[in-house]
Design a protein around this motif. Structure first.
Motif, mmCIF file in Angstrom:
data_model
loop_
_atom_site.group_PDB
_atom_site.id
_atom_site.type_symbol
_atom_site.label_atom_id
_atom_site.label_comp_id
_atom_site.label_asym_id
_atom_site.label_seq_id
_atom_site.Cartn_x
_atom_site.Cartn_y
_atom_site.Cartn_z
ATOM 1 N N GLN A 131 0.831 -1.209 0.000
ATOM 2 C CA GLN A 131 0.000 0.000 0.000
ATOM 3 C C GLN A 131 0.863 1.256 0.000
ATOM 4 O OE1 GLN A 131 -2.754 -0.127 3.248
ATOM 5 N NE2 GLN A 131 -4.183 -1.453 2.160
ATOM 6 N N LYS A 132 1.968 1.237 0.722
ATOM 7 C CA LYS A 132 2.841 2.412 0.796
ATOM 8 C C LYS A 132 3.583 2.637 -0.516
ATOM 9 C CE LYS A 132 3.552 2.849 5.689
ATOM 10 N NZ LYS A 132 4.504 3.028 6.762
ATOM 11 N N GLN A 133 3.813 1.577 -1.286
ATOM 12 C CA GLN A 133 4.534 1.713 -2.549
ATOM 13 C C GLN A 133 3.638 2.215 -3.663
ATOM 14 O OE1 GLN A 133 6.366 -2.093 -3.190
ATOM 15 N NE2 GLN A 133 7.987 -1.690 -1.706
ATOM 16 N N LYS A 134 2.331 2.240 -3.473
ATOM 17 C CA LYS A 134 1.393 2.728 -4.496
ATOM 18 C C LYS A 134 1.432 4.219 -4.596
ATOM 19 C CE LYS A 134 -1.849 -1.060 -4.378
ATOM 20 N NZ LYS A 134 -3.221 -1.474 -4.162
#
Length: 134
Positions: A131-134
């Motif tokens: 989710q953080k890499q999106k």
């Protein structure tokens, strides 16, 4: 601690905390007793759910400090040693405890239910990373 001491401690505290199960809406005052066992049970379930927190990255020192704090509960690693997780044996709230995980050279802390196994913990951490890499 008697009622007067509790009331004094509550009034001196900067944070007001009242268990809603102990508040009587019909009387409009603090009754000191739960409205019902079900209300009290639901209140503590909500507190437990509120204690759950998403994985956050921490440094290696915090991870090893936690590992040495007390005997770890459910300490597990993957076969190749790439993944590792453990939880503290002391509960944070109800059945929720502090959980620590390692993926390669990155370390994480989260609060979640103590019944999770190693695979479930790793899934939660990986989902948070995705989710953080999106």
């Amino acid at each position: 601690m008697n009622t007067q001491n509790v009331n004094t401690a509550a009034s001196e505290s900067s944070e007001t905390w009242v268990n809603p199960a102990f508040y009587s809406a019909t009387e409009g005052a603090f009754s000191g007793f739960p409205v019902s066992a079900e209300d009290d049970h639901n209140y503590w379930l909500r507190r437990e759910q509120a204690a759950v927190s998403a994985p956050k990255e921490i440094d290696v020192h915090r991870y090893h400090d936690a590992l040495g704090l007390m005997y770890p509960r459910c300490w597990a690693t993957s076969e190749n040693g790439e993944y590792e997780s453990f939880m503290l044996d002391e509960m944070y709230c109800g059945r929720v405890t502090e959980i620590f995980a390692r993926i390669g050279g990155r370390y994480y802390r989260l609060r979640d239910y103590s019944h999770l196994n190693h695979a479930q913990i790793m899934t939660r951490v990986k989902e948070e990373l995705a989710q953080k890499q999106k």
